[in-house]
Design an enzyme around this catalytic site. Structure first.
Site, mmCIF file in Angstrom:
data_model
loop_
_atom_site.group_PDB
_atom_site.id
_atom_site.type_symbol
_atom_site.label_atom_id
_atom_site.label_comp_id
_atom_site.label_asym_id
_atom_site.label_seq_id
_atom_site.Cartn_x
_atom_site.Cartn_y
_atom_site.Cartn_z
ATOM 1 N N GLU A 102 42.521 -106.934 20.920
ATOM 2 C CA GLU A 102 41.192 -107.200 21.486
ATOM 3 C C GLU A 102 40.204 -106.100 21.119
ATOM 4 O O GLU A 102 39.031 -106.357 20.902
ATOM 5 C CB GLU A 102 41.242 -107.411 23.004
ATOM 6 C CG GLU A 102 41.972 -106.375 23.810
ATOM 7 C CD GLU A 102 43.469 -106.650 23.918
ATOM 8 O OE1 GLU A 102 44.136 -106.636 22.872
ATOM 9 O OE2 GLU A 102 43.974 -106.800 25.040
ATOM 10 N N ILE A 106 47.552 -103.630 15.450
ATOM 11 C CA ILE A 106 47.946 -102.914 14.239
ATOM 12 C C ILE A 106 48.666 -101.640 14.682
ATOM 13 O O ILE A 106 48.032 -100.719 15.206
ATOM 14 C CB ILE A 106 46.706 -102.532 13.384
ATOM 15 C CG1 ILE A 106 45.769 -103.738 13.167
ATOM 16 C CG2 ILE A 106 47.140 -101.924 12.055
ATOM 17 C CD1 ILE A 106 46.338 -104.880 12.354
ATOM 18 N N GLU A 107 49.964 -101.647 14.513
ATOM 19 C CA GLU A 107 50.772 -100.515 15.002
ATOM 20 C C GLU A 107 50.887 -99.403 13.965
ATOM 21 O O GLU A 107 50.477 -99.562 12.803
ATOM 22 C CB GLU A 107 52.152 -101.033 15.421
ATOM 23 C CG GLU A 107 52.036 -102.034 16.563
ATOM 24 C CD GLU A 107 53.358 -102.440 17.175
ATOM 25 O OE1 GLU A 107 54.422 -102.215 16.557
ATOM 26 O OE2 GLU A 107 53.319 -103.008 18.286
ATOM 27 N N CYS A 121 42.232 -101.070 26.774
ATOM 28 C CA CYS A 121 41.381 -102.202 26.368
ATOM 29 C C CYS A 121 40.447 -102.617 27.496
ATOM 30 O O CYS A 121 39.290 -102.966 27.261
ATOM 31 C CB CYS A 121 42.237 -103.380 25.921
ATOM 32 S SG CYS A 121 42.958 -103.094 24.292
ATOM 33 N N CYS A 175 44.992 -102.105 19.583
ATOM 34 C CA CYS A 175 45.261 -103.420 20.179
ATOM 35 C C CYS A 175 44.361 -104.492 19.559
ATOM 36 O O CYS A 175 43.287 -104.199 19.027
ATOM 37 C CB CYS A 175 45.015 -103.377 21.676
ATOM 38 S SG CYS A 175 46.201 -102.398 22.598
HETATM 39 N N1 THU Z 1 48.806 -104.811 22.672
HETATM 40 C C1 THU Z 1 47.646 -105.429 22.367
HETATM 41 O O1 THU Z 1 47.349 -105.702 21.207
HETATM 42 N N2 THU Z 1 46.812 -105.733 23.389
HETATM 43 C C2 THU Z 1 47.074 -105.453 24.700
HETATM 44 O O2 THU Z 1 46.194 -105.555 25.543
HETATM 45 C C3 THU Z 1 48.426 -105.067 25.083
HETATM 46 C C4 THU Z 1 49.186 -104.397 24.003
HETATM 47 C C5 THU Z 1 49.720 -104.468 21.566
HETATM 48 C C6 THU Z 1 49.796 -103.003 21.283
HETATM 49 C C7 THU Z 1 51.157 -102.889 20.650
HETATM 50 O O3 THU Z 1 51.038 -103.168 19.269
HETATM 51 C C8 THU Z 1 51.966 -104.009 21.286
HETATM 52 O O4 THU Z 1 51.020 -104.882 21.891
HETATM 53 C C9 THU Z 1 52.936 -103.529 22.335
HETATM 54 O O5 THU Z 1 52.338 -102.690 23.229
#
Ligand code: THU
Length: 132
Positions: free
Chosen positions: A55, A43-44, A91, A53
């Site tokens: 996970e 969720i950005e 993470c 992130c």
């Molecule tokens: N992202 C994750 O959801 N998990 C990770 O372990 C690596 C990065 C997401 C964060 C962001 O929304 C996008 O990937 C690019 O970094």
């Protein structure tokens, strides 16, 4: 639940990713020992550092519902990247506290798959024990 099915759940979670900035979609699914699952997606945010992130979303959700590391059987983390996406540093730090050392971490990008655990992903980690 088979790992294949858990991966399917993680891919379903990936459909809910909110990633208008990176356009990189990540999904995760925590499987608990009682069969309950918790999905997560990345969720950005326009303030990039506020992004969560996939996970972390899934593991936090399991914890928020009362589950703890002993209750977690596996986690699947998937992305739509060209290569398998391994968890980012933040993470890994979170998973090292909230998962057991050898809990299976199943990673896939739909093409390739690997099964690892947080000890392999974050050796020599800093944790609770260091603060005692
Ligand atoms: N992202 C994750 O959801 N998990 C990770 O372990 C690596 C990065 C997401 C964060 C962001 O929304 C996008 O990937 C690019 O970094």
């Amino acid at each position: 639940m088979e790992y294949q099915e858990l991966l399917k759940e993680a891919f379903a979670a990936m459909d809910n990713a909110y990633a208008p900035y990176s356009n990189y979609h990540v999904g995760a699914c925590v499987l608990c020992t009682d069969g309950v699952t918790f999905k997560g997606a990345n969720i950005e945010n326009a303030s990039y550092g506020a992004t969560n992130c996939a996970e972390r979303t899934a593991v936090f959700s399991a914890y928020a519902n009362g589950y703890r590391k002993e209750d977690i059987a596996a986690i699947a983390i998937v992305s739509d990247g060209k290569r398998i996406g391994t968890p980012c540093g933040i993470c890994r730090q979170v998973l090292s506290e909230l998962l057991l050392p050898s809990t299976p971490v199943i990673l896939s990008n739909g093409k390739d798959k690997m099964i690892t655990n947080i000890t392999e992903l974050l050796p020599y980690s800093f944790g609770q024990e260091d603060l005692r």
